[in-house]
Design a protein around this motif. Structure first.
Motif, PDB file in Angstrom:
ATOM      1  N   THR A 113       0.821  -1.219   0.000  1.00 38.25           N
ATOM      2  CA  THR A 113       0.000   0.000   0.000  1.00 38.25           C
ATOM      3  C   THR A 113       0.852   1.264   0.000  1.00 38.25           C
ATOM      4  OG1 THR A 113      -0.069  -0.061   2.408  1.00 38.25           O
ATOM      5  CG2 THR A 113      -1.867  -1.150   1.229  1.00 38.25           C
ATOM      6  N   GLY A 114       2.157   1.105   0.193  1.00 36.44           N
ATOM      7  CA  GLY A 114       3.031   2.271   0.311  1.00 36.44           C
ATOM      8  C   GLY A 114       3.264   2.692   1.753  1.00 36.44           C
ATOM      9  N   LYS A 115       2.521   2.086   2.666  1.00 38.05           N
ATOM     10  CA  LYS A 115       2.738   2.365   4.086  1.00 38.05           C
ATOM     11  C   LYS A 115       3.988   1.624   4.568  1.00 38.05           C
ATOM     12  CE  LYS A 115      -1.403   4.339   4.154  1.00 38.05           C
ATOM     13  NZ  LYS A 115      -1.595   5.802   4.253  1.00 38.05           N
ATOM     14  N   VAL A 116       4.488   2.044   5.746  1.00 37.45           N
ATOM     15  CA  VAL A 116       5.709   1.457   6.292  1.00 37.45           C
ATOM     16  C   VAL A 116       5.468   1.005   7.726  1.00 37.45           C
ATOM     17  CG1 VAL A 116       8.164   1.808   6.753  1.00 37.45           C
ATOM     18  CG2 VAL A 116       7.058   3.045   4.874  1.00 37.45           C
ATOM     19  N   GLU A 117       5.873  -0.222   8.014  1.00 39.85           N
ATOM     20  CA  GLU A 117       5.847  -0.731   9.383  1.00 39.85           C
ATOM     21  C   GLU A 117       7.272  -0.834   9.907  1.00 39.85           C
ATOM     22  OE1 GLU A 117       1.815  -3.507   9.499  1.00 39.85           O
ATOM     23  OE2 GLU A 117       3.800  -4.447   9.396  1.00 39.85           O
ATOM     24  N   VAL A 118       7.473  -0.344  11.126  1.00 38.18           N
ATOM     25  CA  VAL A 118       8.772  -0.422  11.783  1.00 38.18           C
ATOM     26  C   VAL A 118       8.636  -1.300  13.020  1.00 38.18           C
ATOM     27  CG1 VAL A 118      10.603   0.891  12.919  1.00 38.18           C
ATOM     28  CG2 VAL A 118       9.363   1.883  10.980  1.00 38.18           C
ATOM     29  N   VAL A 119       9.534  -2.243  13.156  1.00 43.45           N
ATOM     30  CA  VAL A 119       9.558  -3.092  14.342  1.00 43.45           C
ATOM     31  C   VAL A 119      10.837  -2.788  15.108  1.00 43.45           C
ATOM     32  CG1 VAL A 119       9.504  -5.446  15.235  1.00 43.45           C
ATOM     33  CG2 VAL A 119       8.288  -4.885  13.114  1.00 43.45           C
ATOM     34  N   THR A 120      10.704  -2.412  16.371  1.00 45.70           N
ATOM     35  CA  THR A 120      11.872  -2.052  17.173  1.00 45.70           C
ATOM     36  C   THR A 120      11.911  -2.879  18.445  1.00 45.70           C
ATOM     37  OG1 THR A 120      12.991  -0.267  18.364  1.00 45.70           O
ATOM     38  CG2 THR A 120      10.600  -0.132  18.232  1.00 45.70           C
ATOM     39  N   GLY A 121      13.119  -3.298  18.810  1.00 47.26           N
ATOM     40  CA  GLY A 121      13.292  -4.027  20.053  1.00 47.26           C
ATOM     41  C   GLY A 121      13.424  -3.118  21.255  1.00 47.26           C
ATOM     42  N   SER A 122      13.536  -1.821  21.011  1.00 52.09           N
ATOM     43  CA  SER A 122      13.656  -0.841  22.095  1.00 52.09           C
ATOM     44  C   SER A 122      12.272  -0.321  22.429  1.00 52.09           C
ATOM     45  CB  SER A 122      14.570   0.311  21.650  1.00 52.09           C
ATOM     46  OG  SER A 122      14.713   1.250  22.673  1.00 52.09           O
ATOM     47  N   SER A 123      11.691  -0.846  23.494  1.00 49.72           N
ATOM     48  CA  SER A 123      10.287  -0.572  23.801  1.00 49.72           C
ATOM     49  C   SER A 123      10.133   0.651  24.701  1.00 49.72           C
ATOM     50  CB  SER A 123       9.670  -1.798  24.483  1.00 49.72           C
ATOM     51  OG  SER A 123       8.296  -1.590  24.698  1.00 49.72           O
ATOM     52  N   PRO A 124       9.338   1.623  24.291  1.00 49.99           N
ATOM     53  CA  PRO A 124       9.229   2.865  25.068  1.00 49.99           C
ATOM     54  C   PRO A 124       8.267   2.744  26.250  1.00 49.99           C
ATOM     55  CG  PRO A 124       7.850   3.003  23.131  1.00 49.99           C
ATOM     56  CD  PRO A 124       8.581   1.693  23.029  1.00 49.99           C
ATOM     57  N   ASP A 163      15.818  -3.759  24.618  1.00 49.06           N
ATOM     58  CA  ASP A 163      14.962  -2.816  25.327  1.00 49.06           C
ATOM     59  C   ASP A 163      15.636  -1.476  25.567  1.00 49.06           C
ATOM     60  OD1 ASP A 163      12.517  -2.041  26.239  1.00 49.06           O
ATOM     61  OD2 ASP A 163      12.482  -3.338  27.981  1.00 49.06           O
ATOM     62  N   THR A 164      15.028  -0.676  26.453  1.00 48.06           N
ATOM     63  CA  THR A 164      15.451   0.710  26.624  1.00 48.06           C
ATOM     64  C   THR A 164      15.968   0.950  28.035  1.00 48.06           C
ATOM     65  OG1 THR A 164      14.689   3.001  26.562  1.00 48.06           O
ATOM     66  CG2 THR A 164      13.048   1.362  27.139  1.00 48.06           C
ATOM     67  N   TYR A 165      17.188   1.435  28.118  1.00 48.38           N
ATOM     68  CA  TYR A 165      17.830   1.786  29.387  1.00 48.38           C
ATOM     69  C   TYR A 165      19.167   2.428  29.043  1.00 48.38           C
ATOM     70  CZ  TYR A 165      20.065  -2.627  28.177  1.00 48.38           C
ATOM     71  OH  TYR A 165      20.704  -3.632  27.490  1.00 48.38           O
ATOM     72  N   GLY A 166      19.786   3.058  30.005  1.00 51.85           N
ATOM     73  CA  GLY A 166      21.125   3.597  29.776  1.00 51.85           C
ATOM     74  C   GLY A 166      21.197   4.640  28.673  1.00 51.85           C
ATOM     75  N   SER A 167      20.112   5.395  28.446  1.00 49.58           N
ATOM     76  CA  SER A 167      20.099   6.418  27.389  1.00 49.58           C
ATOM     77  C   SER A 167      20.596   5.847  26.065  1.00 49.58           C
ATOM     78  CB  SER A 167      20.950   7.628  27.808  1.00 49.58           C
ATOM     79  OG  SER A 167      20.404   8.263  28.925  1.00 49.58           O
ATOM     80  N   VAL A 356      23.754  11.700  16.867  1.00 51.08           N
ATOM     81  CA  VAL A 356      22.975  11.875  18.095  1.00 51.08           C
ATOM     82  C   VAL A 356      23.727  11.344  19.308  1.00 51.08           C
ATOM     83  CG1 VAL A 356      20.760  11.816  16.909  1.00 51.08           C
ATOM     84  CG2 VAL A 356      21.783   9.673  17.686  1.00 51.08           C
ATOM     85  N   LYS A 357      23.318  11.835  20.490  1.00 51.18           N
ATOM     86  CA  LYS A 357      23.823  11.354  21.767  1.00 51.18           C
ATOM     87  C   LYS A 357      22.624  11.132  22.689  1.00 51.18           C
ATOM     88  CE  LYS A 357      27.968  14.236  21.203  1.00 51.18           C
ATOM     89  NZ  LYS A 357      28.851  15.264  21.817  1.00 51.18           N
ATOM     90  N   GLY A 358      22.839  10.428  23.778  1.00 50.97           N
ATOM     91  CA  GLY A 358      21.738  10.116  24.688  1.00 50.97           C
ATOM     92  C   GLY A 358      21.270  11.334  25.466  1.00 50.97           C
ATOM     93  N   VAL A 359      19.991  11.290  25.908  1.00 52.45           N
ATOM     94  CA  VAL A 359      19.451  12.412  26.683  1.00 52.45           C
ATOM     95  C   VAL A 359      18.620  11.949  27.871  1.00 52.45           C
ATOM     96  CG1 VAL A 359      17.305  12.638  25.353  1.00 52.45           C
ATOM     97  CG2 VAL A 359      18.268  14.647  26.493  1.00 52.45           C
ATOM     98  N   GLY A 360      18.263  10.674  27.935  1.00 49.51           N
ATOM     99  CA  GLY A 360      17.278  10.219  28.918  1.00 49.51           C
ATOM    100  C   GLY A 360      17.646  10.478  30.365  1.00 49.51           C
ATOM    101  N   GLU A 361      18.940  10.496  30.683  1.00 50.66           N
ATOM    102  CA  GLU A 361      19.354  10.662  32.076  1.00 50.66           C
ATOM    103  C   GLU A 361      20.035  12.000  32.353  1.00 50.66           C
ATOM    104  OE1 GLU A 361      20.412   5.967  32.757  1.00 50.66           O
ATOM    105  OE2 GLU A 361      21.548   7.189  31.358  1.00 50.66           O
ATOM    106  N   ALA A 362      20.122  12.857  31.353  1.00 48.57           N
ATOM    107  CA  ALA A 362      20.851  14.116  31.518  1.00 48.57           C
ATOM    108  C   ALA A 362      20.291  14.943  32.670  1.00 48.57           C
ATOM    109  CB  ALA A 362      20.805  14.919  30.220  1.00 48.57           C
ATOM    110  N   GLY A 363      18.975  15.073  32.727  1.00 51.29           N
ATOM    111  CA  GLY A 363      18.365  15.890  33.772  1.00 51.29           C
ATOM    112  C   GLY A 363      18.628  15.354  35.165  1.00 51.29           C
ATOM    113  N   THR A 364      18.576  14.022  35.318  1.00 52.30           N
ATOM    114  CA  THR A 364      18.779  13.444  36.643  1.00 52.30           C
ATOM    115  C   THR A 364      20.240  13.523  37.062  1.00 52.30           C
ATOM    116  OG1 THR A 364      19.092  11.231  35.696  1.00 52.30           O
ATOM    117  CG2 THR A 364      16.876  11.823  36.322  1.00 52.30           C
ATOM    118  N   ILE A 365      21.153  13.410  36.112  1.00 51.72           N
ATOM    119  CA  ILE A 365      22.579  13.459  36.442  1.00 51.72           C
ATOM    120  C   ILE A 365      22.980  14.850  36.920  1.00 51.72           C
ATOM    121  CG2 ILE A 365      24.878  13.460  35.380  1.00 51.72           C
ATOM    122  CD1 ILE A 365      23.926  11.093  33.693  1.00 51.72           C
TER     123      ILE A 365
END
Length: 410
Positions: A113-124, A163-167, A356-365
């Motif tokens: 159909t022209g649509k795109v499916e993305v499968v990611t192992g990094s679960s938000p 999965d998701t951890y460690g930015s 890119v660089k990580g950002v998930g823990e910047a505020g807490t650090i």
């Protein structure tokens, strides 16, 4: 420790940091631990933070309050940080005896159909993967953002991933998705060259379209997805699909950095602390979605402030947890937190194609030391160089009383 050294040498806390940090022209820089920081500019981030914060004006106000013996003292806290994040390189994790690798998996499916499916192992769980991954794919393949669906969080759908951890989500999982897109384009290029009767080297790809250089002959990637599905006219040896997947294991970590500045007012008669202003300037390389980045920082800074001033697990002498409910465990509300002034500088990472660089823990650090350093800075004239976290009014008041009994006066 930087602040203690500054006090011992009678230097501004920022000056001590300036004399010791890595200069921007020294990157890439290999540290004593053997890690190589690929890029950064601590000077630029700090100068921007100082400008937004009004550092010199606040220092002048602080000196005036001290001279007047104002019972409400002003403290200024500094936190400059570099984070090792994007937890991933499997060979480095082996040295730390991790029980698994640090790779991440991404797959991109081009539907007829022209649509795109993305499968990611990094679960938000609130980090905005669906939006960011859709942006990456839409830009890479030249398809509408709305035509991208991101699937995650179910081993029946996404059986591969760490999965998701460690930015690490963007710098590992996002790059896996990007590299899967590159594979899709490589397959599409081969098919496009066949259908347009040209060499693959004669094709230009822009905005989702393969075009024969110097002509009007072209095929969109959606048209090629349908052609692959029907399989009516495929080159020999080409599968009837453009779908691709990648398991990505990066060569090294990413190293975001930043400068956070906090001004607090401490009532020396009651121990009450109020955050007057908070400025955060972070460098996380290229930014995919500024709104998501700001959300990450708002949440992280709020958590760090909570650790510095409010949250505490209290146990009795027998080791029983006493703060077992939200009636006993103090969490700040929005009314207890200041507004945050956020800004960014940008030194792209050189170790991944998105920069890119990580950002998930910047505020807490950064936030917890910025706040505690500010509280202690306000109390230094009283002979106080440490307050145990959380810096509650009672702890501050008791510290002041102890110094008063010892005859210490500002």
């Amino acid at each position: 420790m930087m602040d203690e050294l500054a006090a011992e040498l009678n230097l501004d806390p920022l000056e001590v940091r300036r004399r010791n940090w890595i200069k921007h022209e020294e990157f890439p820089y290999t540290t004593i631990s053997g890690l190589t920081y690929d890029s950064g500019n601590y000077e630029a981030a700090t100068e921007r933070a100082l400008s937004l914060f009004g550092y010199d004006k606040l220092r002048a106000e602080q000196a005036d309050r001290r001279d007047r013996g104002d019972p409400v003292q002003l403290g200024i806290g500094v936190s400059t940080y570099t984070e090792m994040c994007g937890l991933a390189p499997s060979r480095l994790l082996a040295e730390a005896r991790f029980g698994a690798g640090g790779w991440e998996h991404g797959a991109v499916r081009m539907l007829p159909t022209g649509k795109v499916e993305v499968v990611t192992g990094s679960s938000p769980h609130g980090q905005g993967h669906v939006t960011s991954w859709s942006q990456i794919v839409a830009d890479a393949l030249g398809v509408p953002f709305e035509d991208v669906t991101v699937l995650h969080g179910d081993t029946a759908i996404a059986p591969k991933g760490m999965d998701t951890y460690g930015s690490r989500s963007l710098v590992v999982g996002g790059i896996a998705v990007l590299k899967a897109c590159e594979k899709v384009k490589d397959k599409a290029r081969t098919l496009a060259a066949h259908l347009l009767e040209c060499s693959p080297d004669d094709l230009e790809f822009e905005a989702g379209t393969f075009k024969v250089r110097g002509t009007d002959s072209a095929k969109t990637i959606q048209e090629l997805a349908y052609a692959a599905f029907t399989a009516h006219d495929l080159p020999d040896g080409v599968e009837p699909r453009l779908d691709s997947e990648v398991t990505f294991d990066p060569e090294t970590y990413s190293f975001p950095h930043g400068t956070h500045l906090c001004a607090v007012e401490v009532d020396t008669e009651t121990g009450q602390t109020r955050i007057r202003s908070y400025v955060a300037v972070d460098d996380i390389g290229k930014v995919i979605n500024p709104l998501i980045v700001n959300g990450q920082l708002h949440g992280g800074i709020a958590q760090g402030i909570a650790q510095a001033l409010f949250e505490e697990a209290v146990y009795d002498a027998e080791g029983n947890l006493l703060t077992t409910t939200m009636a006993d465990y103090l969490l700040p509300s929005a009314a207890d937190l200041p507004g945050f002034t956020l800004d960014r500088t940008e030194t792209p990472s050189t170790t991944n194609p998105l920069g890119v660089k990580g950002v998930g823990e910047a505020g807490t650090i950064a936030s917890t030391p910025a706040v505690v350093n500010a509280v202690v800075d306000a109390l230094r004239p009283y002979g106080i160089n440490d307050v145990q976290m959380p810096c509650t009014p009672e702890r501050i008041w008791r510290a002041l009383q102890e110094r008063a009994q010892e005859g210490v006066r500002p």
